[in-house]
Design an enzyme around this catalytic site. Sequence first.
Site, PDB file in Angstrom:
ATOM      1  N   HIS A  99      38.239  48.167  51.439  1.00 38.24           N
ATOM      2  CA  HIS A  99      37.495  47.030  50.884  1.00 38.24           C
ATOM      3  C   HIS A  99      36.618  46.456  51.998  1.00 38.24           C
ATOM      4  O   HIS A  99      36.909  45.393  52.547  1.00 38.24           O
ATOM      5  CB  HIS A  99      38.519  45.993  50.380  1.00 38.24           C
ATOM      6  CG  HIS A  99      37.931  44.896  49.557  1.00 38.24           C
ATOM      7  ND1 HIS A  99      38.571  43.691  49.379  1.00 38.24           N
ATOM      8  CD2 HIS A  99      36.786  44.818  48.836  1.00 38.24           C
ATOM      9  CE1 HIS A  99      37.842  42.917  48.595  1.00 38.24           C
ATOM     10  NE2 HIS A  99      36.744  43.583  48.269  1.00 38.24           N
TER      11      HIS A  99
ATOM     12  N   ASP B 115      30.715  46.012  49.774  1.00 37.18           N
ATOM     13  CA  ASP B 115      32.064  45.802  49.230  1.00 37.18           C
ATOM     14  C   ASP B 115      33.065  46.910  49.566  1.00 37.18           C
ATOM     15  O   ASP B 115      34.229  46.611  49.794  1.00 37.18           O
ATOM     16  CB  ASP B 115      31.970  45.641  47.706  1.00 37.18           C
ATOM     17  CG  ASP B 115      33.226  45.015  47.104  1.00 37.18           C
ATOM     18  OD1 ASP B 115      33.796  44.116  47.734  1.00 37.18           O
ATOM     19  OD2 ASP B 115      33.641  45.440  46.012  1.00 37.18           O
TER      20      ASP B 115
ATOM     21  N   ARG C 263      38.816  39.172  37.673  1.00 43.24           N
ATOM     22  CA  ARG C 263      39.850  40.212  37.693  1.00 43.24           C
ATOM     23  C   ARG C 263      41.189  39.570  37.325  1.00 43.24           C
ATOM     24  O   ARG C 263      41.454  38.422  37.689  1.00 43.24           O
ATOM     25  CB  ARG C 263      39.957  40.829  39.098  1.00 43.24           C
ATOM     26  CG  ARG C 263      38.832  41.757  39.444  1.00 43.24           C
ATOM     27  CD  ARG C 263      39.082  42.458  40.766  1.00 43.24           C
ATOM     28  NE  ARG C 263      38.971  41.559  41.895  1.00 43.24           N
ATOM     29  CZ  ARG C 263      39.983  41.029  42.552  1.00 43.24           C
ATOM     30  NH1 ARG C 263      41.222  41.328  42.228  1.00 43.24           N
ATOM     31  NH2 ARG C 263      39.778  40.224  43.571  1.00 43.24           N
TER      32      ARG C 263
ATOM     33  N   CYS D 262      34.529  35.897  50.468  1.00 43.69           N
ATOM     34  CA  CYS D 262      34.537  35.321  51.813  1.00 43.69           C
ATOM     35  C   CYS D 262      33.168  35.487  52.468  1.00 43.69           C
ATOM     36  O   CYS D 262      33.047  35.425  53.680  1.00 43.69           O
ATOM     37  CB  CYS D 262      35.562  36.024  52.704  1.00 43.69           C
ATOM     38  SG  CYS D 262      37.192  35.317  52.624  1.00 43.69           S
TER      39      CYS D 262
ATOM     40  N   LYS E 110      36.638  48.650  41.635  1.00 50.07           N
ATOM     41  CA  LYS E 110      37.946  48.376  42.239  1.00 50.07           C
ATOM     42  C   LYS E 110      38.979  49.428  41.826  1.00 50.07           C
ATOM     43  O   LYS E 110      39.810  49.849  42.629  1.00 50.07           O
ATOM     44  CB  LYS E 110      38.429  46.985  41.832  1.00 50.07           C
ATOM     45  CG  LYS E 110      37.472  45.866  42.191  1.00 50.07           C
ATOM     46  CD  LYS E 110      37.238  45.789  43.666  1.00 50.07           C
ATOM     47  CE  LYS E 110      36.382  44.597  44.038  1.00 50.07           C
ATOM     48  NZ  LYS E 110      36.142  44.518  45.469  1.00 50.07           N
TER      49      LYS E 110
ATOM     50  N   SER F  30      38.079  38.898  48.861  1.00 53.72           N
ATOM     51  CA  SER F  30      37.018  38.603  47.900  1.00 53.72           C
ATOM     52  C   SER F  30      36.429  37.211  48.145  1.00 53.72           C
ATOM     53  O   SER F  30      37.158  36.274  48.459  1.00 53.72           O
ATOM     54  CB  SER F  30      37.592  38.640  46.488  1.00 53.72           C
ATOM     55  OG  SER F  30      38.268  39.852  46.303  1.00 53.72           O
TER      56      SER F  30
ATOM     57  N   TYR G 107      35.003  42.078  31.645  1.00 60.49           N
ATOM     58  CA  TYR G 107      34.533  41.538  32.923  1.00 60.49           C
ATOM     59  C   TYR G 107      34.505  42.624  34.011  1.00 60.49           C
ATOM     60  O   TYR G 107      35.414  43.465  34.098  1.00 60.49           O
ATOM     61  CB  TYR G 107      35.434  40.368  33.370  1.00 60.49           C
ATOM     62  CG  TYR G 107      35.150  40.020  34.810  1.00 60.49           C
ATOM     63  CD1 TYR G 107      34.028  39.269  35.130  1.00 60.49           C
ATOM     64  CD2 TYR G 107      35.921  40.526  35.836  1.00 60.49           C
ATOM     65  CE1 TYR G 107      33.708  39.027  36.454  1.00 60.49           C
ATOM     66  CE2 TYR G 107      35.614  40.287  37.154  1.00 60.49           C
ATOM     67  CZ  TYR G 107      34.501  39.532  37.463  1.00 60.49           C
ATOM     68  OH  TYR G 107      34.172  39.303  38.761  1.00 60.49           O
TER      69      TYR G 107
ATOM     70  N   ARG H 200      28.282  36.233  38.527  1.00 62.87           N
ATOM     71  CA  ARG H 200      27.868  37.390  39.321  1.00 62.87           C
ATOM     72  C   ARG H 200      26.440  37.811  39.056  1.00 62.87           C
ATOM     73  O   ARG H 200      25.896  37.562  37.982  1.00 62.87           O
ATOM     74  CB  ARG H 200      28.764  38.588  38.950  1.00 62.87           C
ATOM     75  CG  ARG H 200      30.254  38.379  39.209  1.00 62.87           C
ATOM     76  CD  ARG H 200      30.575  38.577  40.646  1.00 62.87           C
ATOM     77  NE  ARG H 200      31.977  38.337  40.926  1.00 62.87           N
ATOM     78  CZ  ARG H 200      32.651  38.988  41.888  1.00 62.87           C
ATOM     79  NH1 ARG H 200      32.076  39.893  42.628  1.00 62.87           N
ATOM     80  NH2 ARG H 200      33.913  38.697  42.113  1.00 62.87           N
TER      81      ARG H 200
HETATM   82  C1  OXD Z   1      36.154  41.302  44.575  1.00 62.03           C
HETATM   83  C2  OXD Z   1      34.818  41.763  44.197  1.00 62.03           C
HETATM   84  O1  OXD Z   1      36.818  40.638  43.782  1.00 62.03           O
HETATM   85  O2  OXD Z   1      34.160  42.372  45.060  1.00 62.03           O
HETATM   86  O3  OXD Z   1      36.582  41.598  45.696  1.00 62.03           O
HETATM   87  O4  OXD Z   1      34.397  41.568  43.051  1.00 62.03           O
HETATM   88 MN    MN Z   2      35.339  42.957  46.732  1.00 58.27          MN
END
Ligand code: OXD
Ligand code: MN
Length: 635
Positions: A273, A320, A94, A297, A253, A295, A244, A413
Amino acid sequence: MSCLILGVFKRRGCVGAGVGVRSLASVPSLPSAVADFVKGAVAECQPARVHVVTGTAEETAGVLAGLEKDGMVKRLPKYHNCWLARTDPKDVARVESKTVIVTKHQRDTVPIPSPGAKSQLGSWLSEEDFQKARQERFPGCMAGRTMYVIPFSMGPVGSSLSKMGVQVTDSPYVVASMGIMTRMGTPVMEKLAEGAEFVRCQHSLGRPLPLKAPLVSSWPCNPEKVLISHLPDSRQILSFGSGYGGNSLLGKKCFALRIASRIAKDEGWLAEHMLILGITSPQGEKRYVAAAFPSACGKTNLAMMKPAMQGWKVECVGDDIAWMKFDSQGKLRAINPENGFFGVAPGTSMKTNPHAMATIAKNTVFTNVGETSDGGVWWEGLEPPAEGVSLMDWHGKSWTPGDSTLCAHPNSRFCTPAAQCPIIDPQWESDEGVPIDAIIFGGRRPEGVPLVYEAFNWRHGVFVGAAMRSESTAAAEHKGKAIMHDPFAMRPFFGYNFGDYLAHWLSMETRPGPTQLPKIFHVNWFRKDPVSGSFLWPGFGENARVLEWIFRRCGREREDEAARRSMVGWLPQDGSINVQGLAGDVDMAALFDLPKAFWEKETQELRAYFSQQVGADLPQQVGAELDALEKRVRN
Ligand code: OXD
Ligand code: MN
């Protein structure tokens, strides 16, 4: 030039197919609001042809075959229907610095930072500057390419908590991924034909044909011109230059967090989130929790965890995003608006997340992972490949363990259907959502922050969310391991002024009608021993021990003996976290230690952050919670 509308949309006897772009005005098959949107996008982006996505398996197979022919994906013969995409190395995450919210006034988007400071809570673009940026990017941007029209639903089609969108895109990779991440195709178009509202999403890779310069890794993108823009007032998203995931799968998002958080504020619910999981005790009692972590974690690992303790069961609703609304009985109910997992691959293994490993074994699109010579995937954290199997890195170059570079990109990913998860919750597609008993906030905090604590009440919990901080990760363009403020894990995803967002959360306490507010907790799996630097807590399946304590704290009878009051909130009473069978020596005292000097610094840091970043928009109640924490730390 072949000017065709490919794909067929059937509606009460009207069928449209094979219609020229120039005659789009008369397409009978698209609901009129969708047709208007598509017509506008066609006029601006000038694609060679338009394909209305129906979402059938044959259509997806055709899209993937086209991608394979263009060298954008590669089949992975080791698995069933799995694919590998390698992106241009300039398009791997991102791009927060190029992500903007367009509103009339800056303060509708972000609190005004103090003089000399830059807002960390989102980027505002004026309507005039947006129009200029749009003019510099979109006209003619799809020349020579197919524009796909993707009708999609965030949440089960027809659920009262769901919302719909239509994305136009010139990326077939996006079509294949949206087919996994959302409910996509004809059933959604049928709902739109009934006049349902939808978010207008326009996406282009920004590489019209003929190309002016060669592609890198056969991956069209335009990194110099990336702009991910959101117009919350008119419920529009325009994304340019990146293929991406987080920038191009606009349901995720952009819609489900940025635009949805604004819709949620207007309509009185919450778009967050957060993962959602169900946990069942050995006695068969079940509770659902929603948990917000920045993100990368370990949200996906927690959402699918295999509890280390016998008899406990975790089931996954989402990894998510959570959309949550109080029902008529006052219970907060949540849906996962997504249909798949777009998870970070490195670190995922049979040890850390066996359920994710089972999920991704088929029908999965991998991006920027390593490749094995026997047609499989590999990344850091996976078991070493079998004897005789060699590796290629995410650039497609030969790679050997021990090389100084990484085999998989740290933000590589997997994009995989949620329904394939072996522990998907039986209620994950329930129309009314699952009842939420607890909300958990967390982050990567190497120092000072205890393993778990419970907020004193809702208002204190809102403060705990506002005060969240975490080490930066590879999910966006940030480098290094700085501890960043990430309130509610929403810093990159707020769709409106964070001060108003806090006021919205606080207002849940005084909303009209019955309200059973969930309890709020904070967890930290990442505290380190200051001497050895190693993690104090084993994490993964052992985190269920913390969930068990949270579960008990949500019981009808408040178990006061399980908790003691501390300066930060309720801490587990000594011995109240179940450590039976916990492997190795875990220093529980160190995990719950609250160093005064650390908390003095933390409160000073928070005061500076609130004053620089939120200023006059900070609700008085949140300021009062900080004062109260400071006082407790001092005494
Ligand atoms: C993030 C994702 O960046 O879930 O939070 O991809
Ligand atoms: Mn996320």
